[in-house]
Motif scaffolding. Structure first.
Motif, PDB file in Angstrom:
ATOM      1  N   MET A  96       4.366  -9.905   6.511  1.00 23.85           N
ATOM      2  CA  MET A  96       3.934  -8.779   7.331  1.00 23.85           C
ATOM      3  C   MET A  96       5.131  -7.991   7.852  1.00 23.85           C
ATOM      4  O   MET A  96       5.128  -6.755   7.849  1.00 23.85           O
ATOM      5  N   CYS A 100       6.149  -3.999   7.011  1.00 15.32           N
ATOM      6  CA  CYS A 100       6.397  -2.999   8.057  1.00 15.32           C
ATOM      7  C   CYS A 100       7.756  -2.339   7.858  1.00 15.32           C
ATOM      8  O   CYS A 100       7.886  -1.108   7.935  1.00 15.32           O
ATOM      9  N   THR A 145      -1.222  -7.026  15.346  1.00 12.63           N
ATOM     10  CA  THR A 145      -1.451  -7.764  14.112  1.00 12.63           C
ATOM     11  C   THR A 145      -2.924  -8.160  14.083  1.00 12.63           C
ATOM     12  O   THR A 145      -3.444  -8.691  15.066  1.00 12.63           O
ATOM     13  N   VAL A 195      -0.514  -3.961  11.517  1.00 12.37           N
ATOM     14  CA  VAL A 195      -0.299  -4.633  10.237  1.00 12.37           C
ATOM     15  C   VAL A 195      -1.291  -5.791  10.155  1.00 12.37           C
ATOM     16  O   VAL A 195      -1.566  -6.450  11.163  1.00 12.37           O
ATOM     17  N   ILE A 203      -0.720  -1.641   6.391  1.00 17.21           N
ATOM     18  CA  ILE A 203      -0.138  -1.094   7.611  1.00 17.21           C
ATOM     19  C   ILE A 203      -0.730   0.281   7.890  1.00 17.21           C
ATOM     20  O   ILE A 203      -1.111   1.003   6.975  1.00 17.21           O
TER      21      ILE A 203
END
Length: 267
Positions: A96, A100, A145, A195, A203
């Motif tokens: 993740m 990003c 998240t 995300v 994202i």
């Protein structure tokens, strides 16, 4: 009380200030009901919410972007192997982060000052906020998240909502905007940099419009806030939801119930 990174989440700070997470513990979100009994127990240090793997993945990503990953590793050794790398069930966090960082625009929104603390008196109470990315004079950005950005969340009595509305993130940013305005005189635009944890992490940078921010604050007034203050000061007895972990753990049976009561909101 002067708030710092070290005492922001302390029981003392939670006793003196109201935060968005505290408010949601008391009154819930569209996705889940709150519980005055459990919320008060959290403030007093009598109950600590369980940290699930999903929560720990999110906390790892948060710590990375705020620059406190080393401290996070010291406080959560259970998610790491002996060589210091993440255990298999937590590797998604690194995926993740890489996703990003691969996007220039996402990182621009996350380039503000990290974990900025502000306080202000509003609706008869002292509030505290801590912003993920504060772009001075420009914007307030909160990092989130989630399991799946595009999967709706079913909310009882309402239907399917996006994750922002369901989890009260629009309310969170509305409060942030208000506290920043009280400190600076500026009403800044608000964004969520999100995300997800899907196989190929997605994202998005999502703007919460001013109309949506204003709508999220409907129902928050001095009467509601006074109730929280009275509960925290011991001038009122908390209601029990009967369904949260704390209520179940502390329940004392005083009489039998009927079958029909199993499906009611409160136990």
């Amino acid at each position: 009380m002067k708030l710092t990174d070290k005492n922001y989440y302390s029981n003392k700070a939670d006793s003196e200030f109201i935060s968005v997470s505290q408010y949601k513990n008391f009154y819930g979100t569209l996705e889940r009901k709150g519980c005055e009994n459990q919320a008060l127990a959290i403030i007093k240090g009598e109950f600590v919410k369980e940290r699930t793997p999903a929560m720990l993945i999110g906390s790892y990503v948060d710590a990375y972007f705020e620059g406190t990953l080393n401290e996070f590793k010291e406080n959560t050794p259970e998610i790491f192997k002996k060589d210091g790398t993440l255990k298999a069930e937590y590797l998604k966090a690194d995926e993740m982060i890489k996703r990003c960082e691969a996007d220039k625009r996402f990182m621009q929104y996350m380039s503000g000052e990290k974990q900025v603390i502000m306080t202000a008196e509003w609706l008869g109470a002292k509030w505290k906020i801590k912003m993920d990315s504060f772009l001075k004079n420009k914007a307030i950005v909160d990092l989130k998240t989630v399991d799946d950005l595009y999967k709706g969340v079913y909310c009882d009595g309402i239907g399917k909502l996006n994750f922002i509305q369901a989890k009260g993130y629009d309310f969170q940013l509305a409060v942030y905007q208000k506290i920043v305005e009280l400190n600076t005189g500026e009403k800044l635009p608000c964004y969520i940099a999100a995300v997800d944890k899907t196989k190929s992490p997605a994202i998005e940078v999502i703007q919460i419009t001013q109309a949506e921010l204003d709508s999220a604050l409907v129902g928050v007034n001095e009467t509601v806030i006074k109730r929280i203050i009275d509960l925290k000061s011991g001038n009122a007895e908390p209601d029990r939801c009967g369904r949260c972990d704390f209520c179940k753990a502390t329940k004392v049976i005083d009489k039998p119930i009927s079958m029909g009561e199993l499906l009611t909101d409160r136990g």
